[in-house]
Design an enzyme around this catalytic site. Structure first.
Site, PDB file in Angstrom:
ATOM      1  N   ASP A  11       0.830  -1.208   0.000  1.00  0.00           N
ATOM      2  CA  ASP A  11       0.000   0.000   0.000  1.00  0.00           C
ATOM      3  C   ASP A  11       0.858   1.248   0.000  1.00  0.00           C
ATOM      4  O   ASP A  11       1.466   1.590   1.018  1.00  0.00           O
ATOM      5  CB  ASP A  11      -0.929  -0.006   1.218  1.00  0.00           C
ATOM      6  CG  ASP A  11      -1.929   1.143   1.181  1.00  0.00           C
ATOM      7  OD1 ASP A  11      -2.008   1.828   0.146  1.00  0.00           O
ATOM      8  OD2 ASP A  11      -2.623   1.350   2.188  1.00  0.00           O
TER       9      ASP A  11
ATOM     10  N   ASP B 287      -1.256   4.859  -6.964  1.00  0.00           N
ATOM     11  CA  ASP B 287      -1.655   4.131  -5.759  1.00  0.00           C
ATOM     12  C   ASP B 287      -1.658   2.627  -6.021  1.00  0.00           C
ATOM     13  O   ASP B 287      -2.463   2.135  -6.812  1.00  0.00           O
ATOM     14  CB  ASP B 287      -3.061   4.610  -5.364  1.00  0.00           C
ATOM     15  CG  ASP B 287      -3.634   3.811  -4.204  1.00  0.00           C
ATOM     16  OD1 ASP B 287      -2.854   3.398  -3.337  1.00  0.00           O
ATOM     17  OD2 ASP B 287      -4.862   3.609  -4.173  1.00  0.00           O
TER      18      ASP B 287
END
Ligand code: NAG
Ligand code: NAG
Ligand code: NAG
Ligand code: NAG
Ligand code: NAG
Length: 444
Positions: A100, A318
């Site tokens: 992440d 992302d």
């Protein structure tokens, strides 16, 4: 020895032992979260589209200050993409955590786990680890770097104050646990004593376990905060390389890359300067300026992609997002340009549970030409290969090719993993740059 001193001593010892590594200092293995589940490409892409929409909704909800119930948006599909594999403790206990780049705490579920979700691997058990260095104190720097902590006392720490944390994500959900130190072991035996969260109450993390037991058992924080894994490992840079989303072969996450990594093929590198936004310090913002579809440079006002101080706008890259999400108006322009320029009939694929723009393909298995899709950044362009923005589906005797881009519904552009397949993506934090290099990821 105080815990912090112990941590630093162990880190120093590790730096010496890592010096021998020829290539990068640390290599971790990355595998797609749905690999090995026997899903068809159609099912994989449906799951990815659902996850991407859920993720975009969560990021936007946070920017707007709203509280959203995770299950409400995520539906039945967990919000996870690629998992990094390594081990914690001695002997090593394997973990697989979501890569992440949007958050910075690394945590996994730990025994006794009074309030945890079901996972495919056993919970981490500190009592089985001879290298477990115990609970960090409230005054330790990792504890100070966390936004929300509480000091407690624990019977195992002889009355010393221990660092309890609550770490929240996009939708306001939290993992609650204790900050601890143990040895992480990566591929090729590189080992380091690192601070991580022993999550004890993770019921509100938004990790929804669907028909499968969760392959994800926590999160590996690669977002730009103080605690993120690269900084704990004293690396100034890291990279990942995603194999095809429908593939099952592992690829690497590398930390501390050799300086000459890309020197053999400098012509194909696109290097872009990152933007930092104090409103969203963990995010990697990119200066997107325009989008070209085929022959058309879309008429998008420059302000559309601007980073805003309240954190609602801008373009981020992302690793927790599958398909790229565009602001609503931009999405409309992209769709119109594809429909106008593709010489294929538009197909309403709602009955195939696909909400993206699809075209009918005349012959099964064909890959008809579609307009090019190019993202234009200040300082570089991402001229996407066809397989990084189109996906093919077959259902009920119909063959279609569909555009792997979502309407994000907000002002933010989120560049997702589908658009980054078969590319080595280097985050050079020392120089505040991000580079894209085409690569065969399972051979990096
Ligand atoms: C955030 O800022 C932008 C531009 O500065 C503004 O248009 C938008 O309405 C703001 N959004 C919120 C939720 O405050
Ligand atoms: C508690 O703190 C004292 C003094 O800082 C230290 O000597 C002792 O080892 C600590 N105990 C534990 C279990 O961490
Ligand atoms: C877990 O956290 C939630 C709120 O985040 C709280 O309501 C619940 O009581 C906690 N459960 C345990 C066992 O600590
Ligand atoms: C990555 O960072 C290390 C130091 O941590 C440095 O020696 C190396 O040159 C950097 N590599 C690249 C490709 O920038
Ligand atoms: C696609 O078909 C569904 C019914 O299957 C319908 O509700 C929807 O309006 C159609 N969409 C378009 C864009 O025609």
């Amino acid at each position: 020895m105080p815990k912090l001193a112990l941590l630093l001593a162990l880190l120093a010892a590790t730096a010496i032992s890592c010096g021998h590594a020829a290539a990068s200092a640390v290599r971790m293995q990355l595998i797609h979260t749905d690999a090995g589940r026997g899903l068809t490409p159609h099912e994989l892409l449906q799951r990815m589209a659902l996850r991407s929409r859920a993720r975009a909704a969560r990021i936007l909800a946070e920017a707007a200050g709203a509280q959203v119930t995770p299950g409400e948006i995520a539906g039945a599909v967990p919000d996870t993409e690629y998992l990094v594999h390594f081990s914690i403790g001695t002997p090593p206990q394997p973990v697989q955590l979501t890569l992440d780049t949007g958050s910075d705490l690394t945590w996994t579920q730990c025994r006794p786990c009074p309030s945890c979700f079901d996972q495919a691997l056993p919970y981490f058990d500190a009592s089985l680890s001879s290298t477990f260095a115990g609970l960090l104190t409230c005054s330790s720097s990792p504890c100070q770097a966390l936004p929300l902590t509480s000091c407690g006392t624990d019977s195992s720490s002889s009355g010393n104050e221990t660092c309890g944390y609550a770490y929240s994500y996009g939708d306001g959900s939290v993992t609650v646990g204790l900050l601890v130190v143990d040895t992480f072991t990566f591929v090729a035996d590189a080992a380091a004593a690192l601070a991580f969260g022993c999550g004890l109450n993770n019921t509100g993390t938004g990790i929804v376990v669907d028909t499968f037991k969760s392959n994800e058992i926590g999160i590996a924080g690669f977002g730009r905060g103080a605690l993120y894994l690269p900084s704990q490992l004293k690396a100034d840079n890291f990279s990942y390389c995603f194999t095809a989303i429908t593939g099952t072969t592992p690829s690497p996450v590398l930390l501390g890359l050799p300086a000459n990594l890309f020197s053999s093929d400098p012509g194909t590198i696109q290097t872009i300067t990152l933007i930092q936004n104090p409103a969203r310090p963990s995010f990697y913002y990119l200066p997107l300026q325009g989008i070209t579809v085929g022959s058309t440079n879309l008429p998008i006002p420059e302000s559309t992609f601007a980073v805003t101080a309240n954190g609602t706008g801008g373009t981020i890259i992302d690793s927790g997002t599958g398909m790229t999400s565009l602001p609503h108006d931009v999405y409309g322009l992209v769709l119109d340009a594809f429909v106008g320029q593709a010489s294929l009939p538009v197909l309403n694929a709602t009955s195939m549970s696909v909400s993206q723009l699809c075209f009918t393909v005349p012959t099964a298995g064909a890959r008809p030409d579609v307009p090019k899709l190019v993202l234009e950044f200040e300082g570089g362009t991402l001229d996407l290969p066809r397989e990084n923005y189109m996906f093919e589906i077959e259902a009920a005797g119909v063959s279609a090719t569909c555009l792997a881009v979502n309407d994000g519904g907000g002002a933010m552009t989120i560049i997702g993993n589908y658009q980054q397949q078969s590319m080595h993506v280097l985050h050079d934090l020392a120089n505040n740059k991000l580079s894209f290099v085409p690569a065969q990821c399972d051979q990096v």
